[in-house]
Design a protein around this motif. Structure first.
Motif, mmCIF file in Angstrom:
data_model
loop_
_atom_site.group_PDB
_atom_site.id
_atom_site.type_symbol
_atom_site.label_atom_id
_atom_site.label_comp_id
_atom_site.label_asym_id
_atom_site.label_seq_id
_atom_site.Cartn_x
_atom_site.Cartn_y
_atom_site.Cartn_z
ATOM 1 N N LEU A 94 -36.787 4.243 28.807
ATOM 2 C CA LEU A 94 -35.447 4.685 29.191
ATOM 3 C C LEU A 94 -34.560 4.840 27.960
ATOM 4 C CD1 LEU A 94 -33.128 5.258 31.148
ATOM 5 C CD2 LEU A 94 -32.877 2.798 31.480
ATOM 6 N N MET A 95 -34.705 3.913 27.031
ATOM 7 C CA MET A 95 -33.878 3.972 25.834
ATOM 8 C C MET A 95 -34.231 5.195 24.981
ATOM 9 S SD MET A 95 -33.713 -0.123 24.964
ATOM 10 C CE MET A 95 -32.737 0.017 23.470
ATOM 11 N N GLN A 96 -35.504 5.480 24.875
ATOM 12 C CA GLN A 96 -35.902 6.698 24.143
ATOM 13 C C GLN A 96 -35.327 7.936 24.815
ATOM 14 O OE1 GLN A 96 -40.191 6.634 23.922
ATOM 15 N NE2 GLN A 96 -40.207 4.767 22.656
ATOM 16 N N GLN A 97 -35.359 7.899 26.118
ATOM 17 C CA GLN A 97 -34.826 9.028 26.884
ATOM 18 C C GLN A 97 -33.337 9.232 26.573
ATOM 19 O OE1 GLN A 97 -35.520 8.387 31.032
ATOM 20 N NE2 GLN A 97 -35.239 10.569 31.587
ATOM 21 N N LEU A 109 -25.512 1.606 26.083
ATOM 22 C CA LEU A 109 -25.493 2.219 27.411
ATOM 23 C C LEU A 109 -26.246 1.355 28.419
ATOM 24 C CD1 LEU A 109 -24.732 4.415 29.307
ATOM 25 C CD2 LEU A 109 -26.626 5.817 28.465
ATOM 26 N N LEU A 110 -27.367 0.828 27.969
ATOM 27 C CA LEU A 110 -28.154 -0.050 28.838
ATOM 28 C C LEU A 110 -27.360 -1.295 29.218
ATOM 29 C CD1 LEU A 110 -31.082 -0.002 29.963
ATOM 30 C CD2 LEU A 110 -31.665 -1.630 28.152
ATOM 31 N N ALA A 151 -24.781 -4.493 33.088
ATOM 32 C CA ALA A 151 -23.615 -5.352 33.294
ATOM 33 C C ALA A 151 -22.884 -4.991 34.581
ATOM 34 C CB ALA A 151 -22.672 -5.244 32.103
ATOM 35 N N MET A 152 -22.594 -3.719 34.745
ATOM 36 C CA MET A 152 -21.812 -3.312 35.914
ATOM 37 C C MET A 152 -22.564 -3.550 37.214
ATOM 38 S SD MET A 152 -19.539 -0.021 34.862
ATOM 39 C CE MET A 152 -20.680 0.888 33.825
ATOM 40 N N MET A 208 -31.636 -12.848 27.960
ATOM 41 C CA MET A 208 -32.438 -11.835 28.626
ATOM 42 C C MET A 208 -32.554 -10.580 27.769
ATOM 43 S SD MET A 208 -31.884 -10.087 32.357
ATOM 44 C CE MET A 208 -30.811 -8.839 31.664
ATOM 45 N N TYR A 209 -31.427 -10.162 27.211
ATOM 46 C CA TYR A 209 -31.458 -9.002 26.334
ATOM 47 C C TYR A 209 -32.340 -9.266 25.122
ATOM 48 C CZ TYR A 209 -27.581 -6.875 28.912
ATOM 49 O OH TYR A 209 -26.790 -6.302 29.891
ATOM 50 N N GLN A 210 -32.231 -10.473 24.597
ATOM 51 C CA GLN A 210 -33.016 -10.781 23.413
ATOM 52 C C GLN A 210 -34.505 -10.726 23.716
ATOM 53 O OE1 GLN A 210 -31.103 -14.476 22.173
ATOM 54 N NE2 GLN A 210 -29.899 -13.377 20.656
#
Lengths: 204, 204
Positions: A133-136, A154-155, A160-161, B171-173
């Motif tokens: 997803l991040m590459q996208q 962005l992730l 978070a939201m 979690m992000y880490q």
DNA sequence: TTTTGTTTTAACCAAATGGTTAAACTACAT
DNA sequence: ATGTAGTTTAACCATTTGGTTAAAACAAAA
């Protein structure tokens, strides 16, 4: 061999009770007696089914984590275009969490308490991997389809939201005074609101 | 009268230690012995300074809550225009939390465990009241200055994007593999990124 | 040097808690 | 009827844990 299936298989009732108690009080705060009471049985029988607290806890925690995480990768790795992926992610994830609104805080807690143990015992190979997803996202930025933003940021905004309202629900209820029903309605609305909010922000 | 001020006033060291242990393990998981060890003293002396665990915990918790919450109202109630308010909120709040990155999860936990006790003992009159900010949002929507969005939803988006990364850091880490330093950089960037992200989304 | 508040040592206590055990009971399956 | 798994009762055990106590050491102010 003899098998009784009184009510909902005592074992099932124990797991239900354990989930409730562990999620509500955490591993340290939970009492075996609480679980037995909640399940409507006695301590002896509880130990007849589960050797000890730790084993029981791990079963519950694993169940919780497998419920929260694994569907992620299916969406992360799918071939949908970015915007649709965001929409689907919000929709599906909020749906799952509305069925288990206390799980996120519970899981985040245990990850924080002991990240290594978590990796070892829970994520045995299939942890979330948002890399695709991040590459996208990076690709879309380069193409100029969306505004410039780092994939991590962005992730973070997206997750978070979606997740935070569940973690902070009591705080919201105290400060802005919303009740259970209103909370559900708000989260229902967020299934489409959050993706729209994000897309409105990054679309060129 | 005799007053020793060895090092940093034993009392201060105890509070420091207690904060670390309570925040790390929660009220139920924290051990008085842990706190004594962390403070470099013995249990007897610990009880010489603080009657019992509960009293000590409440002191720590109150400290944490007063650190996290009260600055909110100053921003909420200020006369700044909406966009500037959002900018200031993100800037100041992320700054505070970067100094105490574990507080948010700690406080959210205790609010969740016992909301009523929280209201009684911590929020004695001065809880966060985002009402003015919410009215401001509604007004801007009516004026047509920003896109249509409910104040609650916008407030959720704002708080979520600011607070959640601290709650979910481990979690992000684990999932995207960022280290301490990178995390700090990301949060630093978010001070301006989050307001920009929001404003880009709601500006007409 | 005496006084006074701080700190250690070390033993101790009571309650809570995880876990065990054994005996007896229940209900079903064979 | 008999054996077997499930269940209760109730006592019990070991450990952990919050908290206490008393005596002695310490350090600095008076």
């Amino acid at each position: 061999m003899v098998k009784k299936d009184k009510d909902a298989s005592t074992q099932e009732r124990i797991l239900l009770a354990a989930k409730k108690v562990f999620v509500g009080k955490g591993m340290a705060g939970a009492r075996m007696q609480d679980i037995a009471d909640e399940a409507g049985i006695n301590k002896a029988l509880l130990h007849y089914y589960f050797k000890n607290k730790e084993q029981l806890f791990e079963k519950i925690f694993q169940e919780a984590a497998t419920l929260l995480f694994p569907k992620l990768n299916i969406i992360f790795d799918s071939d949908l275009p970015l915007f649709e992926k965001i929409e689907k992610f919000a929709e599906e994830y909020i749906t799952v969490m509305m069925l288990n609104p206390f799980l996120p805080l519970f899981v985040l807690n245990e990850i924080t308490r002991d990240p290594n143990n978590f990796v070892k015992k829970i994520w045995t190979g299939d942890k979330p991997h948002p890399q695709k997803l991040m590459q996208q996202i990076d690709k879309e930025v380069k193409k100029g389809t969306i505004k410039k933003i780092s994939a991590v940021q962005l992730l973070m905004n997206l997750t978070a939201m979606i997740i935070f309202p569940f973690v902070a629900r009591p705080m919201y209820q105290l400060t802005i005074g919303i009740n259970e029903k209103e909370f559900r309605a708000i989260m229902e609305e967020r299934k489409t609101l959050v993706p729209k909010f994000i897309i409105d922000s990054i679309r060129k």
